[in-house]
Write a protein that holds these residues in place. Sequence first.
Motif, PDB file in Angstrom:
ATOM      1  N   PHE A  56     -25.681 -27.913 -25.257  1.00 23.62           N
ATOM      2  CA  PHE A  56     -26.505 -29.086 -24.965  1.00 23.62           C
ATOM      3  C   PHE A  56     -26.561 -29.967 -26.196  1.00 23.62           C
ATOM      4  CE2 PHE A  56     -29.049 -25.903 -26.933  1.00 23.62           C
ATOM      5  CZ  PHE A  56     -29.931 -26.585 -27.758  1.00 23.62           C
ATOM      6  N   ASP A  57     -27.084 -31.190 -26.053  1.00 20.09           N
ATOM      7  CA  ASP A  57     -27.169 -32.073 -27.213  1.00 20.09           C
ATOM      8  C   ASP A  57     -28.464 -32.884 -27.265  1.00 20.09           C
ATOM      9  OD1 ASP A  57     -26.788 -33.952 -25.250  1.00 20.09           O
ATOM     10  OD2 ASP A  57     -24.982 -34.842 -26.128  1.00 20.09           O
ATOM     11  N   SER A  58     -29.500 -32.407 -26.580  1.00 17.06           N
ATOM     12  CA  SER A  58     -30.788 -33.099 -26.608  1.00 17.06           C
ATOM     13  C   SER A  58     -31.851 -32.144 -26.083  1.00 17.06           C
ATOM     14  CB  SER A  58     -30.757 -34.356 -25.737  1.00 17.06           C
ATOM     15  OG  SER A  58     -30.663 -33.997 -24.365  1.00 17.06           O
ATOM     16  N   PRO A  59     -33.125 -32.439 -26.338  1.00 14.84           N
ATOM     17  CA  PRO A  59     -34.174 -31.598 -25.753  1.00 14.84           C
ATOM     18  C   PRO A  59     -34.089 -31.534 -24.232  1.00 14.84           C
ATOM     19  CG  PRO A  59     -35.081 -32.941 -27.517  1.00 14.84           C
ATOM     20  CD  PRO A  59     -33.675 -33.430 -27.292  1.00 14.84           C
ATOM     21  N   ASP A  60     -33.767 -32.652 -23.597  1.00  6.02           N
ATOM     22  CA  ASP A  60     -33.631 -32.633 -22.137  1.00  6.02           C
ATOM     23  C   ASP A  60     -32.434 -31.793 -21.722  1.00  6.02           C
ATOM     24  OD1 ASP A  60     -34.417 -33.708 -19.432  1.00  6.02           O
ATOM     25  OD2 ASP A  60     -32.343 -34.455 -19.534  1.00  6.02           O
ATOM     26  N   GLY A  61     -31.348 -31.851 -22.501  1.00  2.00           N
ATOM     27  CA  GLY A  61     -30.199 -31.003 -22.214  1.00  2.00           C
ATOM     28  C   GLY A  61     -30.536 -29.536 -22.355  1.00  2.00           C
ATOM     29  N   PHE A  62     -31.366 -29.201 -23.337  1.00  2.00           N
ATOM     30  CA  PHE A  62     -31.818 -27.822 -23.498  1.00  2.00           C
ATOM     31  C   PHE A  62     -32.585 -27.369 -22.260  1.00  2.00           C
ATOM     32  CE2 PHE A  62     -35.203 -24.864 -24.851  1.00  2.00           C
ATOM     33  CZ  PHE A  62     -34.432 -23.835 -25.367  1.00  2.00           C
ATOM     34  N   ARG A  63     -33.474 -28.231 -21.771  1.00  2.00           N
ATOM     35  CA  ARG A  63     -34.235 -27.886 -20.568  1.00  2.00           C
ATOM     36  C   ARG A  63     -33.304 -27.621 -19.394  1.00  2.00           C
ATOM     37  NH1 ARG A  63     -35.111 -30.593 -16.248  1.00  2.00           N
ATOM     38  NH2 ARG A  63     -34.401 -32.548 -17.182  1.00  2.00           N
ATOM     39  N   ARG A  64     -32.343 -28.500 -19.178  1.00  2.00           N
ATOM     40  CA  ARG A  64     -31.431 -28.336 -18.049  1.00  2.00           C
ATOM     41  C   ARG A  64     -30.545 -27.110 -18.219  1.00  2.00           C
ATOM     42  NH1 ARG A  64     -27.792 -32.661 -17.190  1.00  2.00           N
ATOM     43  NH2 ARG A  64     -28.029 -33.384 -19.342  1.00  2.00           N
ATOM     44  N   ALA A  65     -30.152 -26.818 -19.467  1.00  4.40           N
ATOM     45  CA  ALA A  65     -29.326 -25.633 -19.710  1.00  4.40           C
ATOM     46  C   ALA A  65     -30.089 -24.357 -19.361  1.00  4.40           C
ATOM     47  CB  ALA A  65     -28.880 -25.610 -21.170  1.00  4.40           C
ATOM     48  N   VAL A  66     -31.343 -24.273 -19.801  1.00  4.60           N
ATOM     49  CA  VAL A  66     -32.137 -23.075 -19.513  1.00  4.60           C
ATOM     50  C   VAL A  66     -32.430 -22.982 -18.018  1.00  4.60           C
ATOM     51  CG1 VAL A  66     -34.348 -21.922 -19.929  1.00  4.60           C
ATOM     52  CG2 VAL A  66     -33.102 -22.980 -21.836  1.00  4.60           C
ATOM     53  N   GLU A  67     -32.722 -24.105 -17.393  1.00  7.60           N
ATOM     54  CA  GLU A  67     -32.976 -24.087 -15.946  1.00  7.60           C
ATOM     55  C   GLU A  67     -31.749 -23.616 -15.178  1.00  7.60           C
ATOM     56  OE1 GLU A  67     -34.348 -28.011 -15.039  1.00  7.60           O
ATOM     57  OE2 GLU A  67     -36.418 -27.590 -15.668  1.00  7.60           O
ATOM     58  N   TRP A  68     -30.567 -23.996 -15.650  1.00 10.46           N
ATOM     59  CA  TRP A  68     -29.344 -23.502 -15.014  1.00 10.46           C
ATOM     60  C   TRP A  68     -29.238 -21.993 -15.158  1.00 10.46           C
ATOM     61  CZ3 TRP A  68     -24.705 -21.837 -17.771  1.00 10.46           C
ATOM     62  CH2 TRP A  68     -23.669 -21.450 -16.897  1.00 10.46           C
ATOM     63  N   LEU A  69     -29.504 -21.473 -16.336  1.00 14.08           N
ATOM     64  CA  LEU A  69     -29.439 -20.026 -16.542  1.00 14.08           C
ATOM     65  C   LEU A  69     -30.441 -19.294 -15.659  1.00 14.08           C
ATOM     66  CD1 LEU A  69     -29.071 -19.911 -20.436  1.00 14.08           C
ATOM     67  CD2 LEU A  69     -27.277 -19.525 -18.729  1.00 14.08           C
ATOM     68  N   VAL A  70     -31.636 -19.855 -15.535  1.00 16.27           N
ATOM     69  CA  VAL A  70     -32.647 -19.242 -14.675  1.00 16.27           C
ATOM     70  C   VAL A  70     -32.172 -19.255 -13.223  1.00 16.27           C
ATOM     71  CG1 VAL A  70     -35.000 -19.466 -13.777  1.00 16.27           C
ATOM     72  CG2 VAL A  70     -34.564 -19.757 -16.232  1.00 16.27           C
TER      73      VAL A  70
END
Length: 430
Positions: free
Chosen positions: A128-142
């Motif tokens: 990811f490359d932003s706080p919002d990208g981090f959120r979406r990355a973790v949501e994908w893993l979940v």
Amino acid sequence: MVSPESRRALAVAVLGVLVLAGSLALLATSLSASTVGSQTTSTPATAVGPEVAALHDAGVTGENVTVGVVDVTGFDTDATALDGRVVDARAFGSDGTVRNDGRNAHGTAAAETVARVAPDADLYLTTFDSPDGFRRAVEWLVAEEVDVVVAPVSFYGMPGDGTSPVADVAERATDEGVVFVSPTGNLARSHWTGRYRGVENGTLTFGDNARNYVRGDGRDVAVWLSWDDAHREQDYTAELHWTDGSRSRLVARSSPYPGDGVPNERIVARVRSGTYYVTVRGPANATGARLELSSPTHDFQHVRSAGSLVAPASAPSVVTVGAYDATARRVEPFSSRGPTPDGRDGVDLVAPSHPDATDTEGFVGSSAAATYAGGVAALVVDERPDLAPRAVERRLETTAVDAGRPGADPVTGYGRLRPVRAVGARNATG
């Protein structure tokens, strides 16, 4: 004055703040990995220690466990240690691709560490490359129903009480049944916190001096200044100055960072070798605001290591892992520590800062410690699949061995991770 050798404990050139797409000075890997070209080299499983090897011999290898690794640098999915282990890899950022171009040493090393500790676990890799990208990355893993998330990243300039947006992302993941593991950060020698009280002409004093010195060495200097939400409407500014002892010159002034909704400012400046110092300016009179000053790239002269935890490790439900030097039998001097502003110890346990004992100049620090602990968490889930995330965390904590003062503390947490004890496999000894 801070010596140029003060960060040699990391044993590598610190990645520090990683600026992606010209904007993400907020993010940094929580450790360093300098061996970009060697990440595809296979390393024996015994490199992760005799206890983990004993668990493998007992048949505890992470089978039927899924681990998500989320990192800001990307991954080399062709690395030998990852062969056959990666189920899927995705990027949540501006280019939408998982980089495989030589800039991915940290992410690759993190994934390889997990793969060596839990060699039969299935891996989901995301960058990811932003706080919002981090959120979406973790949501994908979940959404992919991973059992464990390992996030060896640090967000600077965010509150340490677990109320930041990225800490909330980690909290929500654990609510969904995920064991979330993250590093304390490496700020113990480059963090200061205090109240805006000792003020002279609108300038904060650090003890009896308004200057907090750093050592310029040709690398970019990154400095973060943040303050509590109760004083959000007030303006505080960090300034970087050069001096030769008799003259001073302003080099850079901090600017607000708009990407996270938190009252903070940052400096990212290219400097030459020489003497530099940071000042903090604000209202003319004392306000009592709680300020935090940190640098992921350089040590400070005036340091307060207490409370130097970074997000998302500052979240209450995260398994927060500090770096432990097994040779010296002490916590690494750079390893961030609690307590948190809301009164928690913050650190849950410590793990080896060199998980691969054969590689002393590669993947080293709190990120390495956290990925090792994340792999052990996967082995716990393998052996005890019915445990909830909090129960997995408690096993890691209650089976740890004191590494500091007796009992839990803000520096070592519950102590040094002991994989065999944590997993509790009947046929393993170590």
